[in-house]
Design an enzyme around this catalytic site. Structure first.
Site, mmCIF file in Angstrom:
data_model
loop_
_atom_site.group_PDB
_atom_site.id
_atom_site.type_symbol
_atom_site.label_atom_id
_atom_site.label_comp_id
_atom_site.label_asym_id
_atom_site.label_seq_id
_atom_site.Cartn_x
_atom_site.Cartn_y
_atom_site.Cartn_z
ATOM 1 N N ASP A 14 0.132 5.229 0.743
ATOM 2 C CA ASP A 14 -0.980 6.174 1.159
ATOM 3 C C ASP A 14 -0.460 7.648 1.348
ATOM 4 O OD1 ASP A 14 -2.397 4.044 1.893
ATOM 5 O OD2 ASP A 14 -1.580 4.075 4.104
ATOM 6 N N GLU A 50 -3.190 10.556 2.896
ATOM 7 C CA GLU A 50 -4.264 10.776 3.945
ATOM 8 C C GLU A 50 -4.176 12.293 4.418
ATOM 9 O OE1 GLU A 50 -6.097 6.789 5.942
ATOM 10 O OE2 GLU A 50 -3.711 6.875 6.158
ATOM 11 N N GLU A 65 0.961 -1.106 0.018
ATOM 12 C CA GLU A 65 -0.048 -0.123 -0.008
ATOM 13 C C GLU A 65 0.799 1.043 -0.173
ATOM 14 O OE1 GLU A 65 -3.251 -0.216 2.749
ATOM 15 O OE2 GLU A 65 -3.218 1.762 3.318
#
Ligand SMILES: *[C@@H]1O[C@H](CO)[C@@H](O)[C@H](O)[C@H]1NC(C)=O
Length: 288
Positions: free
Chosen positions: A105, A107, A103
């Site tokens: 990311d 955010e 993953e």
């Protein structure tokens, strides 16, 4: 261990001629994404040129790419929830599936009016993350669209904001750090509420009188290898494909250092309390 272009051929990389790059240049949300969560809170507008997610007290919303990708340079423009966005999280990430997933990311944690967002980043390889770095931005991410990009090739992952590198995660398999390189990932995004995490430990509550909260997306572009039937197919012109060997030149290195010096507010690699018995290997191997 640097991975040479010849090794990437071993990944069954198929270069398709530049003709396809023309259609690849401008993404279309109808063509490239599925709305996966939140019913009509997620919307594709303007003939596929704009996507909006909303969050209200009942639910958030989200979407994901139709394609899975194995390596690429992926750009998306986002305009984040404005005003009092405390408690809202806009997650924009690449992820494979399963317990040992990889993953990458971005955010965005909202804040009360006039206070800065936090940009939270992480990298998971083979199911293990715990590699957080957080940043402030040098602009107001709610006033206009800005470009958030992921460069992912066999040697490195680079996070960019408006073309400025903010983080690099190198392939350090040679010293035993797993690197995402064999699981295809989809692009996901969601707007949701995470009061406890996003608002200074829950001290500030989400103000639902401002709901629905909206985040907007446009100008998606993927110069990337699409994973189809167990094979990676890399579309794009020779220049579009340059990301496969891309690295930070001296100027980009300086810009990365500028961001890390002035805008990084958390780095797992300097969090002694968290790693009393020594930092993860990638922390001491690379310069942050
Ligand atoms: C909100 O702003 C305050 C004050 O500037 C800051 O300390 C805090 O980290 C911010 N919260 C988030 C989630 O970014």
């Amino acid at each position: 261990m640097p991975i040479s272009p010849s090794l990437s051929l071993a990944f069954n990389v198929l270069l398709v001629a530049s003709l396809i790059a023309a259609t690849f240049g401008i993404g279309n949300f109808n063509q490239d994404f599925d709305l996966t969560w939140g019913d009509d809170r997620a919307k594709i507008l303007n003939d596929g040129q704009l996507l909006t997610l909303t969050l209200d007290k009942v639910s958030g919303s989200g979407f994901r790419s139709k394609n899975e990708y194995l390596f690429g340079k992926i750009d998306m423009q986002l305009k984040l929830v404005s005003g009092n966005s405390a408690g809202t999280v806009t997650a924009y990430y690449l992820s494979s599936e399963g317990q040992t997933h990889d993953e990458i990311d971005f955010e965005f944690l909202g804040n009360v009016s006039g206070q800065p967002y936090t940009l939270h980043t992480n990298v998971y390889s083979l199911g293990k993350g715990d590699r957080e770095q957080q940043f402030r931005l040098w602009f107001d991410p709610t006033a206009d669209f800005h470009t958030y990009s992921v460069l992912w090739n066999p040697q490195r992952i680079i996070f960019y904001v408006d073309g400025t590198p903010i983080r690099e995660f190198k392939n350090l398999e040679s010293i035993g750090v797993p690197y995402p390189k064999s699981q295809a990932m989809r692009i996901y995004s969601s707007l949701w509420e995470a009061e406890d995490w996003a608002t200074q430990g829950g001290r500030i509550k989400t103000d639902w009188s401002n709901a629905p909260f909206t985040a907007s997306y446009r100008n998606f572009n993927a110069d990337a290898c699409v994973w189809i039937n167990g094979q990676s197919s890399c579309h794009g012109s020779a220049t579009a494909f340059a990301w496969m060997d891309q690295r930070l030149d001296a100027t980009s290195q300086k810009r990365l250092q500028w961001v890390q010096k002035n805008y990084m507010i958390y780095n797992y690699c300097t969090d002694f309390q968290r790693f009393p018995r020594g930092f993860p290997k990638e922390c001491t191997a690379t310069k942050f």
